[in-house]
Every structure is written in structure tokens, then in C-alpha cells.
Enzyme design. Structure first.
Site, PDB file in Angstrom:
ATOM      1  N   GLY A  46       1.104  -1.225  -0.182  1.00  0.00           N
ATOM      2  CA  GLY A  46      -0.467   0.200   0.380  1.00  0.00           C
ATOM      3  C   GLY A  46       0.713   1.198  -0.048  1.00  0.00           C
ATOM      4  N   GLN A  51       2.633   9.942   1.812  1.00  0.00           N
ATOM      5  CA  GLN A  51       3.840   9.382   2.508  1.00  0.00           C
ATOM      6  C   GLN A  51       4.741  10.351   1.220  1.00  0.00           C
ATOM      7  OE1 GLN A  51       2.262   5.212   2.254  1.00  0.00           O
ATOM      8  NE2 GLN A  51       4.416   4.932   3.609  1.00  0.00           N
ATOM      9  N   CYS A  91       5.776   0.369   7.301  1.00  0.00           N
ATOM     10  CA  CYS A  91       5.457   1.229   6.830  1.00  0.00           C
ATOM     11  C   CYS A  91       6.735   1.580   6.454  1.00  0.00           C
ATOM     12  CB  CYS A  91       4.844   2.431   7.686  1.00  0.00           C
ATOM     13  SG  CYS A  91       4.916   3.731   7.275  1.00  0.00           S
ATOM     14  N   LEU A  92       6.146   1.581   4.616  1.00  0.00           N
ATOM     15  CA  LEU A  92       7.304   2.198   4.253  1.00  0.00           C
ATOM     16  C   LEU A  92       8.108   3.338   4.256  1.00  0.00           C
ATOM     17  CD1 LEU A  92       5.995   1.622   0.284  1.00  0.00           C
ATOM     18  CD2 LEU A  92       7.401   0.344   1.262  1.00  0.00           C
ATOM     19  N   HIS A 133      -4.481   1.356   8.032  1.00  0.00           N
ATOM     20  CA  HIS A 133      -3.358   1.637   7.619  1.00  0.00           C
ATOM     21  C   HIS A 133      -2.657   3.274   6.816  1.00  0.00           C
ATOM     22  CE1 HIS A 133       1.269   1.450   8.098  1.00  0.00           C
ATOM     23  NE2 HIS A 133       1.039   2.354   6.812  1.00  0.00           N
ATOM     24  N   GLU A 134      -3.492   2.472   5.618  1.00  0.00           N
ATOM     25  CA  GLU A 134      -3.469   3.972   4.826  1.00  0.00           C
ATOM     26  C   GLU A 134      -4.416   5.373   4.759  1.00  0.00           C
ATOM     27  OE1 GLU A 134      -0.247   1.672   3.007  1.00  0.00           O
ATOM     28  OE2 GLU A 134      -1.255   3.322   3.082  1.00  0.00           O
ATOM     29  N   HIS A 137      -2.447   7.552   7.363  1.00  0.00           N
ATOM     30  CA  HIS A 137      -1.227   8.243   6.644  1.00  0.00           C
ATOM     31  C   HIS A 137      -2.516   9.511   6.516  1.00  0.00           C
ATOM     32  CE1 HIS A 137       1.893   6.085   6.245  1.00  0.00           C
ATOM     33  NE2 HIS A 137       1.429   5.187   6.380  1.00  0.00           N
TER      34      HIS A 137
HETATM   35  O1  K2U Z   1       1.713   2.765   3.617  1.00  0.00           O
HETATM   36  C1  K2U Z   1       3.415   2.048   4.014  1.00  0.00           C
HETATM   37  O2  K2U Z   1       3.888   1.730   4.169  1.00  0.00           O
HETATM   38  C2  K2U Z   1       2.194   0.279   3.277  1.00  0.00           C
HETATM   39  C3  K2U Z   1       2.059  -0.692   4.316  1.00  0.00           C
HETATM   40  C4  K2U Z   1       1.710  -1.765   4.019  1.00  0.00           C
HETATM   41  C5  K2U Z   1       0.924  -2.367   5.156  1.00  0.00           C
HETATM   42  C6  K2U Z   1      -0.142  -1.903   6.086  1.00  0.00           C
HETATM   43  C7  K2U Z   1      -0.538  -2.842   6.712  1.00  0.00           C
HETATM   44  C8  K2U Z   1       0.142  -3.387   7.356  1.00  0.00           C
HETATM   45  C9  K2U Z   1       1.385  -3.862   6.358  1.00  0.00           C
HETATM   46  C10 K2U Z   1       1.854  -3.209   5.370  1.00  0.00           C
HETATM   47  C11 K2U Z   1       3.248  -1.036   3.231  1.00  0.00           C
HETATM   48  O3  K2U Z   1       3.446  -2.143   2.668  1.00  0.00           O
HETATM   49  S1  K2U Z   1       5.116  -2.076   4.805  1.00  0.00           S
HETATM   50  C12 K2U Z   1       5.571  -3.307   4.157  1.00  0.00           C
HETATM   51  C13 K2U Z   1       5.799  -4.507   4.374  1.00  0.00           C
HETATM   52  C14 K2U Z   1       4.391  -5.078   3.113  1.00  0.00           C
HETATM   53  C15 K2U Z   1       3.979  -6.174   3.462  1.00  0.00           C
HETATM   54  C16 K2U Z   1       3.991  -6.887   4.395  1.00  0.00           C
HETATM   55  C17 K2U Z   1       4.101  -5.636   5.459  1.00  0.00           C
HETATM   56  C18 K2U Z   1       4.833  -5.280   5.471  1.00  0.00           C
HETATM   57 ZN    ZN Z   2       2.887   3.215   6.282  1.00  0.00          ZN
END
Ligand code: K2U
Ligand code: ZN
Length: 167
Positions: A46, A51, A91-92, A133-134, A137
Site C-alpha cells: 500500500g 507518504q 510502513c515504507l 493503515h493507508e 496516513h
Molecule cells: O503505508 C505503507 O507504508 C504501506 C505498508 C502497508 C502495510 C499496511 C499494513 C500492514 C503491513 C503493510 C507497506 O506495504 S510496508 C511493507 C510491508 C509489505 C507487506 C507486509 C508487511 C509490510
Molecule cells: Zn505506512
């Protein structure tokens, strides 16, 4: 297509509350395309416009194993939430940090698609987590705010130290 630079916690711009998208024009379509490219490259599941320092209510999500089921949500709004689940999140904008966060088990989100058509999506599991989560943000919040103040302080100093080393 350019990969977009991703803001890193605790950058204060991550606290900006995004504005609603009024007009779905070519700039929004290009932004969605570039955000998707950036998300797939990261890799992530996501990415919110906040971001990439664009403070408009736009997110891209793809939780599919095959990485070919892109969701573009404009002005997403949490309409319903039910139950509770605890999931390990990352989170990225907070590289290298993963921790458990409690969120709603299932959600219904209303949004506009790239054609400006009103849509709703009912989700549970990881898609529900990612949607929450998004949207957080876009409201100027990062998932680490769900953690203890001690953990937040440690994460802040770790990432600030990292940014000094790589600067
Ligand atoms: O907002 C972001 O930075 C995206 C996150 C999304 C995410 C939300 C909830 C739980 C895990 C990830 C990124 O994709 S973080 C990288 C990632 C990818 C897969 C699983 C866990 C983390
Ligand atoms: Zn995030």
C-alpha cells in the site's frame, strides 16, 4: 515513470491532513500511476499520497500474491468497522520497523475510482488492515503512534540516527 521519494518518519509532513480530491484529472491519474510504480518497486502492499509529500486523499493498494490487483482509492472513507484483529505491520515511511497493531477485523470503505464513480469495498484480513493503515496516513498518522511512547521514542532516535549516517 518516476519513482517517487517516500517521506521518512518522523518527518513533520507525515502529520499533514490530506485534502479531498475535487477533480479527477490527468494529474491525479499520473500520480496514481507513479504511486503504484513506487509501491511495487519498494516493495509494499500500500502507499498513501501523504507518504510521497502530496497531500491529497489518494491511496494505492495491492495485497495480491500475484501483484496484479491494484486498487486506487480516491477520497476513501471508513463507513463501517467490526471486530478486532492484531496484525504485524510495517510502513515504507518507517523502514525496518515491524510491530503488532490492533485494528478492526472487517471494514467497509467508500471511495471514488479513477472514473469518478462511487464504489464501496468490504474487506477483512490483510486488506482491511491495509485500508485502515493507508486512511490513517491521509489523516496525518503513522502506525507507530499505536505503540508505546517508549517504543516511539526509540524508533524516532533510530531513524534520525540512520538519516544522519546516510545524509
Ligand atoms: O503505508 C505503507 O507504508 C504501506 C505498508 C502497508 C502495510 C499496511 C499494513 C500492514 C503491513 C503493510 C507497506 O506495504 S510496508 C511493507 C510491508 C509489505 C507487506 C507486509 C508487511 C509490510
Ligand atoms: Zn505506512
Amino acid at each position: 515513470m518516476p519513482l517517487l521519494p517516500i517521506l521518512r518518519f518522523p518527518d513533520p509532513r507525515l502529520k499533514i491532513v490530506a485534502a479531498a480530491v475535487e477533480n479527477i484529472d490527468h494529474t491525479i491519474r499520473r500520480l496514481a500511476r507513479d504511486m503504484a510504480e513506487t509501491m511495487y518497486e519498494a516493495p509494499g502492499i500500500g502507499l498513501a499520497a501523504t507518504q510521497v509529500d502530496v497531500h491529497k486523499r489518494l491511496v494505492v493498494i495491492d495485497v495480491s500474491e500475484t501483484r496484479d490487483q491494484l486498487l486506487v482509492l480516491i477520497n476513501p472513507k471508513l463507513l463501517e468497522s467490526q471486530g478486532v484483529q492484531v496484525c504485524e505491520e510495517g510502513c515504507l515511511s518507517v523502514p525496518g520497523i515491524y510491530d503488532k497493531v490492533e485494528r478492526a477485523e472487517s471494514v467497509v470503505v467508500g471511495y471514488l475510482d479513477l472514473d469518478g464513480k462511487a464504489q464501496t469495498i468490504a474487506a477483512d484480513g490483510m486488506l482491511a488492515v491495509c485500508l485502515q493503515h493507508e486512511i490513517e496516513h491521509l489523516d496525518g498518522h503513522v502506525f507507530v503512534e499505536h505503540l508505546s511512547l517508549l517504543k516511539q521514542t526509540r524508533i524516532k532516535s533510530k531513524l534520525l540516527k540512520q538519516s544522519r549516517i546516510t545524509a
